[in-house]
Design a protein around this motif. Structure first.
Motif, PDB file in Angstrom:
ATOM      1  N   VAL A 121       0.629  -1.162  -0.144  1.00  0.00           N
ATOM      2  CA  VAL A 121       0.034   0.124   0.021  1.00  0.00           C
ATOM      3  C   VAL A 121       0.811   1.102   0.094  1.00  0.00           C
ATOM      4  O   VAL A 121       0.692   2.140  -0.576  1.00  0.00           O
ATOM      5  CB  VAL A 121      -0.919  -0.113   1.239  1.00  0.00           C
ATOM      6  CG1 VAL A 121      -1.659   1.185   1.159  1.00  0.00           C
ATOM      7  CG2 VAL A 121      -1.861  -1.094   1.060  1.00  0.00           C
ATOM      8  N   GLY A 122       1.848   1.231   0.670  1.00  0.00           N
ATOM      9  CA  GLY A 122       2.538   2.308   0.771  1.00  0.00           C
ATOM     10  C   GLY A 122       3.494   2.601  -0.354  1.00  0.00           C
ATOM     11  O   GLY A 122       3.714   3.790  -0.884  1.00  0.00           O
ATOM     12  N   SER A 123       4.050   1.555  -0.864  1.00  0.00           N
ATOM     13  CA  SER A 123       4.559   1.972  -2.530  1.00  0.00           C
ATOM     14  C   SER A 123       3.643   2.546  -3.509  1.00  0.00           C
ATOM     15  O   SER A 123       3.894   3.089  -4.329  1.00  0.00           O
ATOM     16  CB  SER A 123       5.308   0.375  -2.918  1.00  0.00           C
ATOM     17  OG  SER A 123       6.307   0.118  -2.007  1.00  0.00           O
ATOM     18  N   SER A 124       2.242   1.851  -3.402  1.00  0.00           N
ATOM     19  CA  SER A 124       1.196   2.353  -4.454  1.00  0.00           C
ATOM     20  C   SER A 124       0.881   3.822  -4.117  1.00  0.00           C
ATOM     21  O   SER A 124       0.615   4.661  -5.014  1.00  0.00           O
ATOM     22  CB  SER A 124       0.119   1.372  -4.268  1.00  0.00           C
ATOM     23  OG  SER A 124      -0.718   1.651  -2.996  1.00  0.00           O
ATOM     24  N   LEU A 125       1.012   4.392  -2.923  1.00  0.00           N
ATOM     25  CA  LEU A 125       0.814   5.586  -2.666  1.00  0.00           C
ATOM     26  C   LEU A 125       2.006   6.487  -3.127  1.00  0.00           C
ATOM     27  O   LEU A 125       1.713   7.586  -3.689  1.00  0.00           O
ATOM     28  CB  LEU A 125       0.527   5.739  -1.031  1.00  0.00           C
ATOM     29  CG  LEU A 125      -0.520   5.266  -0.453  1.00  0.00           C
ATOM     30  CD1 LEU A 125      -0.397   5.389   1.326  1.00  0.00           C
ATOM     31  CD2 LEU A 125      -1.759   6.069  -0.810  1.00  0.00           C
TER      32      LEU A 125
END
Length: 392
Positions: A121-125
Protein backbone atom coordinates in the motif's frame (compact mmCIF):
# COMPACT_ATOMS: atom_id res chain seq x y z
CA UNK A 1 14.62 22.92 3.88
CA UNK A 2 11.20 22.84 5.49
CA UNK A 3 9.55 23.58 2.13
CA UNK A 4 11.22 20.48 0.70
CA UNK A 5 11.20 17.88 3.50
CA UNK A 6 7.85 18.77 5.06
CA UNK A 7 5.97 19.57 1.87
CA UNK A 8 3.53 16.73 1.21
CA UNK A 9 3.49 17.54 -2.50
CA UNK A 10 7.25 17.54 -3.02
CA UNK A 11 8.78 14.53 -4.81
CA UNK A 12 11.76 14.48 -2.43
CA UNK A 13 9.60 14.29 0.70
CA UNK A 14 7.34 11.66 -0.89
CA UNK A 15 10.28 9.40 -1.78
CA UNK A 16 11.88 9.94 1.63
CA UNK A 17 8.62 9.05 3.39
CA UNK A 18 8.42 5.91 1.24
CA UNK A 19 11.98 4.91 2.12
CA UNK A 20 11.32 5.45 5.84
CA UNK A 21 8.19 3.31 5.55
CA UNK A 22 10.22 0.52 3.95
CA UNK A 23 12.82 0.71 6.73
CA UNK A 24 10.00 0.26 9.24
CA UNK A 25 7.97 -2.33 7.35
CA UNK A 26 10.76 -4.36 5.77
CA UNK A 27 13.75 -3.62 7.99
CA UNK A 28 12.22 -3.69 11.46
CA UNK A 29 9.14 -5.86 10.95
CA UNK A 30 10.89 -8.44 8.75
CA UNK A 31 14.66 -8.36 8.22
CA UNK A 32 15.71 -7.45 11.75
CA UNK A 33 14.70 -11.00 12.68
CA UNK A 34 17.36 -12.40 10.30
CA UNK A 35 19.97 -10.01 11.68
CA UNK A 36 19.25 -11.04 15.28
CA UNK A 37 18.74 -14.73 14.50
CA UNK A 38 22.30 -15.92 15.37
CA UNK A 39 22.03 -14.30 18.81
CA UNK A 40 18.52 -15.64 19.37
CA UNK A 41 19.58 -19.13 18.25
CA UNK A 42 22.30 -19.02 20.87
CA UNK A 43 20.18 -17.70 23.73
CA UNK A 44 16.47 -18.10 22.97
CA UNK A 45 15.17 -20.33 20.13
CA UNK A 46 16.12 -23.37 18.03
CA UNK A 47 16.26 -23.61 14.24
CA UNK A 48 12.82 -25.27 13.94
CA UNK A 49 11.09 -22.50 15.88
CA UNK A 50 13.01 -19.94 13.83
CA UNK A 51 11.63 -21.50 10.65
CA UNK A 52 8.11 -21.45 12.09
CA UNK A 53 8.41 -17.78 13.04
CA UNK A 54 9.68 -16.95 9.55
CA UNK A 55 6.80 -18.77 7.87
CA UNK A 56 4.15 -17.25 10.14
CA UNK A 57 5.56 -13.78 9.43
CA UNK A 58 5.39 -14.42 5.70
CA UNK A 59 1.87 -15.80 6.08
CA UNK A 60 0.79 -12.52 7.69
CA UNK A 61 2.54 -10.70 4.85
CA UNK A 62 0.66 -12.81 2.31
CA UNK A 63 -2.72 -12.04 3.89
CA UNK A 64 -1.82 -8.37 3.99
CA UNK A 65 -0.90 -8.42 0.30
CA UNK A 66 -4.18 -10.12 -0.59
CA UNK A 67 -6.06 -7.62 1.56
CA UNK A 68 -4.33 -4.76 -0.26
CA UNK A 69 -5.82 -5.96 -3.56
CA UNK A 70 -9.30 -5.01 -2.35
CA UNK A 71 -8.42 -1.54 -1.09
CA UNK A 72 -9.95 0.69 -3.74
CA UNK A 73 -10.58 3.99 -1.96
CA UNK A 74 -7.66 6.30 -1.31
CA UNK A 75 -8.81 7.09 2.22
CA UNK A 76 -8.79 3.40 3.12
CA UNK A 77 -5.34 2.92 1.65
CA UNK A 78 -4.02 5.74 3.82
CA UNK A 79 -5.87 4.39 6.86
CA UNK A 80 -4.37 0.91 6.57
CA UNK A 81 -0.96 2.32 5.73
CA UNK A 82 -1.08 4.14 9.06
CA UNK A 83 -2.40 1.05 10.82
CA UNK A 84 0.62 -0.78 9.40
CA UNK A 85 2.95 1.75 11.03
CA UNK A 86 1.25 1.26 14.40
CA UNK A 87 1.33 -2.53 14.05
CA UNK A 88 5.06 -2.51 13.34
CA UNK A 89 5.73 -0.61 16.56
CA UNK A 90 3.75 -2.85 18.89
CA UNK A 91 4.80 -6.16 17.35
CA UNK A 92 8.44 -5.09 17.60
CA UNK A 93 8.42 -3.97 21.21
CA UNK A 94 6.56 -7.15 22.25
CA UNK A 95 9.57 -9.22 21.13
CA UNK A 96 11.82 -7.27 23.45
CA UNK A 97 9.55 -7.39 26.49
CA UNK A 98 8.61 -11.07 26.74
CA UNK A 99 9.74 -14.58 25.79
CA UNK A 100 6.36 -16.29 25.51
CA UNK A 101 6.33 -18.50 22.41
CA UNK A 102 2.64 -17.91 21.66
CA UNK A 103 3.02 -14.13 21.88
CA UNK A 104 6.02 -14.34 19.57
CA UNK A 105 4.05 -16.36 17.00
CA UNK A 106 1.14 -13.90 17.11
CA UNK A 107 3.48 -10.91 16.98
CA UNK A 108 5.36 -12.21 13.94
CA UNK A 109 2.08 -12.98 12.17
CA UNK A 110 0.61 -9.52 12.78
CA UNK A 111 3.97 -7.91 11.94
CA UNK A 112 3.79 -9.60 8.54
CA UNK A 113 0.42 -7.99 7.88
CA UNK A 114 1.75 -4.59 8.92
CA UNK A 115 4.79 -5.07 6.72
CA UNK A 116 2.56 -5.68 3.69
CA UNK A 117 0.62 -2.50 4.40
CA UNK A 118 3.83 -0.47 4.27
CA UNK A 119 5.34 -2.33 1.33
CA UNK A 120 2.37 -2.80 -0.99
CA UNK A 121 0.00 0.00 0.00
CA UNK A 122 2.82 2.39 0.86
CA UNK A 123 4.57 1.82 -2.47
CA UNK A 124 1.33 2.33 -4.38
CA UNK A 125 0.76 5.61 -2.53
CA UNK A 126 4.27 6.77 -3.41
CA UNK A 127 3.80 5.78 -7.07
CA UNK A 128 0.48 7.62 -7.19
CA UNK A 129 1.87 10.77 -5.57
CA UNK A 130 5.08 11.17 -7.59
CA UNK A 131 4.90 13.79 -10.35
CA UNK A 132 6.91 12.20 -13.16
CA UNK A 133 5.76 11.10 -16.59
CA UNK A 134 7.72 7.86 -16.27
CA UNK A 135 8.26 6.84 -12.66
CA UNK A 136 10.60 3.88 -13.21
CA UNK A 137 13.78 5.70 -12.12
CA UNK A 138 12.09 7.41 -9.16
CA UNK A 139 10.59 4.12 -7.97
CA UNK A 140 14.08 2.65 -8.17
CA UNK A 141 15.12 5.21 -5.55
CA UNK A 142 12.06 4.36 -3.49
CA UNK A 143 12.74 0.61 -3.51
CA UNK A 144 16.36 1.25 -2.53
CA UNK A 145 14.73 1.67 0.87
CA UNK A 146 14.70 -2.13 1.13
CA UNK A 147 18.49 -2.10 1.03
CA UNK A 148 18.56 0.73 3.56
CA UNK A 149 16.16 -1.27 5.72
CA UNK A 150 18.59 -4.19 5.96
CA UNK A 151 21.70 -2.05 6.45
CA UNK A 152 20.17 0.34 9.01
CA UNK A 153 18.61 -2.35 11.19
CA UNK A 154 21.72 -4.55 11.00
CA UNK A 155 24.02 -1.69 12.03
CA UNK A 156 21.72 -0.82 14.93
CA UNK A 157 21.65 -4.46 16.03
CA UNK A 158 25.44 -4.72 15.82
CA UNK A 159 25.92 -1.66 18.00
CA UNK A 160 23.36 -2.79 20.57
CA UNK A 161 24.64 -6.38 20.76
CA UNK A 162 28.14 -5.23 21.58
CA UNK A 163 27.09 -4.35 25.14
CA UNK A 164 23.46 -5.49 25.41
CA UNK A 165 21.12 -8.36 24.61
CA UNK A 166 18.90 -9.10 21.63
CA UNK A 167 15.91 -8.05 23.77
CA UNK A 168 17.33 -4.54 24.06
CA UNK A 169 17.86 -4.51 20.29
CA UNK A 170 14.14 -5.07 19.68
CA UNK A 171 13.28 -2.18 22.02
CA UNK A 172 15.71 0.17 20.23
CA UNK A 173 14.19 -0.87 16.90
CA UNK A 174 10.73 -0.02 18.26
CA UNK A 175 11.99 3.48 19.03
CA UNK A 176 13.27 3.72 15.45
CA UNK A 177 9.75 2.90 14.24
CA UNK A 178 8.38 5.88 16.15
CA UNK A 179 10.98 8.27 14.70
CA UNK A 180 10.79 7.22 11.05
CA UNK A 181 7.13 6.21 11.09
CA UNK A 182 6.02 9.62 12.30
CA UNK A 183 7.49 11.25 9.20
CA UNK A 184 5.83 8.76 6.83
CA UNK A 185 2.57 9.14 8.76
CA UNK A 186 2.67 12.89 8.19
CA UNK A 187 3.79 13.03 4.55
CA UNK A 188 1.69 10.24 3.01
CA UNK A 189 -1.57 11.83 4.00
CA UNK A 190 -4.72 12.50 1.98
CA UNK A 191 -4.42 15.78 0.11
CA UNK A 192 -6.73 18.10 -1.75
CA UNK A 193 -4.72 17.55 -4.93
CA UNK A 194 -7.12 16.58 -7.72
CA UNK A 195 -4.67 14.16 -9.32
CA UNK A 196 -4.20 12.28 -6.08
CA UNK A 197 -7.82 12.12 -5.03
CA UNK A 198 -9.17 11.10 -8.42
CA UNK A 199 -7.20 7.86 -8.56
CA UNK A 200 -9.79 5.12 -8.69
CA UNK A 201 -9.47 1.41 -9.30
CA UNK A 202 -11.08 -0.38 -12.18
CA UNK A 203 -11.44 -4.08 -12.94
CA UNK A 204 -8.17 -5.56 -14.15
CA UNK A 205 -8.11 -8.36 -16.68
CA UNK A 206 -5.62 -11.14 -16.05
CA UNK A 207 -4.05 -12.47 -19.24
CA UNK A 208 -1.29 -15.02 -19.87
CA UNK A 209 1.57 -12.56 -19.40
CA UNK A 210 0.22 -11.37 -16.06
CA UNK A 211 -0.16 -14.99 -14.91
CA UNK A 212 3.42 -15.68 -16.00
CA UNK A 213 4.60 -12.64 -14.04
CA UNK A 214 2.73 -13.80 -10.95
CA UNK A 215 4.17 -17.34 -11.17
CA UNK A 216 7.69 -16.06 -11.82
CA UNK A 217 7.45 -13.74 -8.83
CA UNK A 218 6.40 -16.76 -6.76
CA UNK A 219 9.70 -18.45 -7.68
CA UNK A 220 11.55 -15.24 -6.77
CA UNK A 221 9.83 -15.35 -3.37
CA UNK A 222 11.16 -18.87 -2.90
CA UNK A 223 14.62 -17.76 -4.00
CA UNK A 224 14.58 -14.79 -1.67
CA UNK A 225 13.38 -16.35 1.54
CA UNK A 226 15.96 -19.07 2.16
CA UNK A 227 18.87 -16.67 2.30
CA UNK A 228 16.60 -13.96 3.69
CA UNK A 229 15.96 -16.17 6.72
CA UNK A 230 19.08 -18.27 7.09
CA UNK A 231 21.98 -16.52 5.29
CA UNK A 232 24.00 -15.64 8.42
CA UNK A 233 23.58 -19.21 9.69
CA UNK A 234 24.42 -20.65 6.25
CA UNK A 235 27.72 -18.75 6.21
CA UNK A 236 28.46 -19.60 9.84
CA UNK A 237 27.83 -23.30 9.12
CA UNK A 238 30.58 -23.41 6.44
CA UNK A 239 33.83 -24.77 7.81
CA UNK A 240 36.33 -21.96 8.31
CA UNK A 241 33.73 -19.19 7.95
CA UNK A 242 32.30 -19.29 11.46
CA UNK A 243 31.55 -15.75 12.62
CA UNK A 244 31.30 -14.21 9.16
CA UNK A 245 27.51 -14.60 8.97
CA UNK A 246 26.76 -11.16 10.38
CA UNK A 247 29.18 -9.51 7.95
CA UNK A 248 27.47 -11.24 5.04
CA UNK A 249 24.08 -9.87 6.09
CA UNK A 250 25.43 -6.33 6.32
CA UNK A 251 26.84 -6.74 2.79
CA UNK A 252 23.38 -7.79 1.63
CA UNK A 253 21.93 -4.50 2.81
CA UNK A 254 24.75 -2.31 1.54
CA UNK A 255 24.74 -3.91 -1.92
CA UNK A 256 20.96 -3.62 -2.02
CA UNK A 257 20.88 0.15 -1.52
CA UNK A 258 22.08 1.12 -5.05
CA UNK A 259 20.77 -2.04 -6.72
CA UNK A 260 17.24 -0.83 -7.40
CA UNK A 261 18.45 2.47 -8.79
CA UNK A 262 21.00 0.79 -11.09
CA UNK A 263 18.83 -2.11 -12.29
CA UNK A 264 15.73 0.03 -12.81
CA UNK A 265 17.72 2.53 -14.85
CA UNK A 266 18.83 -0.41 -16.99
CA UNK A 267 15.20 -1.57 -17.18
CA UNK A 268 14.26 1.87 -18.46
CA UNK A 269 16.73 1.42 -21.32
CA UNK A 270 16.61 -2.30 -22.06
CA UNK A 271 13.20 -3.49 -20.89
CA UNK A 272 12.01 -4.67 -17.49
CA UNK A 273 11.74 -8.37 -18.36
CA UNK A 274 15.25 -8.54 -19.83
CA UNK A 275 16.71 -7.08 -16.64
CA UNK A 276 14.51 -9.30 -14.46
CA UNK A 277 15.89 -12.40 -16.21
CA UNK A 278 19.49 -11.27 -15.66
CA UNK A 279 18.82 -10.55 -11.98
CA UNK A 280 17.17 -13.94 -11.50
CA UNK A 281 20.15 -15.77 -12.99
CA UNK A 282 22.53 -13.86 -10.72
CA UNK A 283 20.33 -14.67 -7.73
CA UNK A 284 20.45 -18.36 -8.63
CA UNK A 285 24.25 -18.12 -8.75
CA UNK A 286 24.28 -16.56 -5.28
CA UNK A 287 22.16 -19.42 -3.96
CA UNK A 288 24.50 -22.09 -5.34
CA UNK A 289 27.87 -20.58 -4.37
CA UNK A 290 27.83 -21.72 -0.69
CA UNK A 291 27.36 -25.34 -1.84
CA UNK A 292 30.49 -25.47 -3.97
CA UNK A 293 33.09 -23.45 -2.09
CA UNK A 294 34.32 -22.55 1.38
CA UNK A 295 36.23 -19.57 0.03
CA UNK A 296 35.51 -16.48 2.09
CA UNK A 297 35.63 -14.05 -0.83
CA UNK A 298 33.24 -16.10 -2.97
CA UNK A 299 30.75 -16.55 -0.14
CA UNK A 300 30.80 -12.84 0.62
CA UNK A 301 30.33 -12.31 -3.12
CA UNK A 302 27.28 -14.58 -2.83
CA UNK A 303 25.88 -12.21 -0.20
CA UNK A 304 26.58 -9.20 -2.42
CA UNK A 305 24.90 -10.86 -5.42
CA UNK A 306 21.94 -11.75 -3.24
CA UNK A 307 21.46 -8.23 -1.90
CA UNK A 308 22.17 -6.73 -5.30
CA UNK A 309 19.45 -8.75 -7.03
CA UNK A 310 16.59 -9.74 -4.73
CA UNK A 311 15.87 -6.15 -3.71
CA UNK A 312 16.03 -5.00 -7.32
CA UNK A 313 13.69 -7.83 -8.33
CA UNK A 314 11.11 -6.56 -5.86
CA UNK A 315 11.31 -3.10 -7.39
CA UNK A 316 11.33 -4.38 -10.97
CA UNK A 317 8.29 -6.63 -10.56
CA UNK A 318 6.22 -4.17 -8.53
CA UNK A 319 7.07 -1.26 -10.81
CA UNK A 320 6.14 -3.31 -13.90
CA UNK A 321 2.94 -4.45 -12.20
CA UNK A 322 2.10 -0.90 -11.20
CA UNK A 323 2.53 0.28 -14.78
CA UNK A 324 0.42 -2.54 -16.21
CA UNK A 325 -2.40 -1.75 -13.75
CA UNK A 326 -1.72 1.98 -13.76
CA UNK A 327 -5.23 3.04 -12.77
CA UNK A 328 -4.98 1.03 -9.56
CA UNK A 329 -1.35 -0.01 -8.97
CA UNK A 330 -2.10 -1.53 -5.55
CA UNK A 331 -4.24 -4.17 -7.27
CA UNK A 332 -1.57 -5.94 -9.32
CA UNK A 333 1.14 -5.06 -6.80
CA UNK A 334 -0.97 -6.92 -4.25
CA UNK A 335 -1.48 -9.90 -6.56
CA UNK A 336 2.24 -10.12 -7.27
CA UNK A 337 3.15 -9.74 -3.61
CA UNK A 338 0.64 -12.45 -2.72
CA UNK A 339 2.38 -14.95 -5.00
CA UNK A 340 5.73 -13.85 -3.58
CA UNK A 341 4.28 -14.41 -0.12
CA UNK A 342 3.20 -17.97 -0.97
CA UNK A 343 6.77 -18.70 -1.98
CA UNK A 344 8.01 -17.25 1.30
CA UNK A 345 5.68 -19.49 3.30
CA UNK A 346 6.45 -22.70 1.41
CA UNK A 347 10.23 -22.37 1.26
CA UNK A 348 11.07 -22.17 5.01
CA UNK A 349 8.87 -25.22 5.64
CA UNK A 350 10.62 -27.47 3.12
CA UNK A 351 13.94 -25.94 4.20
CA UNK A 352 13.46 -27.01 7.81
CA UNK A 353 12.48 -30.55 6.75
CA UNK A 354 15.54 -30.89 4.49
CA UNK A 355 17.92 -29.30 7.02
CA UNK A 356 16.78 -31.65 9.77
CA UNK A 357 17.06 -34.69 7.46
CA UNK A 358 20.46 -33.96 5.88
CA UNK A 359 21.99 -31.79 8.63
CA UNK A 360 23.12 -29.13 6.13
CA UNK A 361 21.73 -26.53 3.73
CA UNK A 362 22.86 -28.10 0.43
CA UNK A 363 19.64 -29.87 -0.58
CA UNK A 364 17.60 -26.81 0.36
CA UNK A 365 19.75 -24.55 -1.80
CA UNK A 366 19.63 -26.98 -4.74
CA UNK A 367 15.83 -27.19 -4.65
CA UNK A 368 15.50 -23.43 -4.29
CA UNK A 369 17.76 -22.79 -7.29
CA UNK A 370 15.80 -25.33 -9.36
CA UNK A 371 12.45 -23.67 -8.58
CA UNK A 372 13.85 -20.28 -9.55
CA UNK A 373 15.24 -21.65 -12.80
CA UNK A 374 11.75 -22.82 -13.75
CA UNK A 375 10.61 -19.23 -13.34
CA UNK A 376 13.44 -18.01 -15.58
CA UNK A 377 12.49 -20.44 -18.36
CA UNK A 378 8.77 -19.62 -18.26
CA UNK A 379 9.32 -15.85 -18.23
CA UNK A 380 11.89 -16.07 -21.02
CA UNK A 381 9.42 -17.94 -23.25
CA UNK A 382 6.83 -15.17 -22.73
CA UNK A 383 9.02 -12.08 -22.49
CA UNK A 384 7.95 -10.59 -25.83
CA UNK A 385 4.45 -10.03 -24.42
CA UNK A 386 5.82 -7.27 -22.18
CA UNK A 387 5.72 -4.88 -25.13
CA UNK A 388 1.96 -5.17 -25.33
CA UNK A 389 1.88 -3.02 -22.18
CA UNK A 390 4.87 -0.72 -22.32
CA UNK A 391 8.11 -0.02 -24.06
CA UNK A 392 10.07 -0.55 -20.87
Amino acid sequence: MREIFFNRENNVSIILAGIFALIVGMGVARFAFTSLLPSMLEHRIDISFAGLLASINYFGYLLGAIFAIFLKELSKKILFFRIGLIICFFTTIFLGLNTNDFIWIVSRFIAGFGSAMLMVVGSSLVMSRLKFEDKTKAMGIHFSGIGFSIAVTDIINRVVLQNNTWEKAWIILAILVIILGSYSFYILNEQKSINFNKIKGKPFKFDLFVIVLIFTYFTVGVGFVIQGTFLPDIINSIKGLEGFGSISWLLVGLSGIPSCIIWMRLAYSFGSVNIILICMLLLIASILIPIYTTNLFLNLLSAILYGGTFIALVGLFLNLGGKIASSNPAFLMGALTSSYGVGQIVAPLYAIALIEKYKNYDSTLYLTAFIMFLGVIILFLNKKKEYLYANN
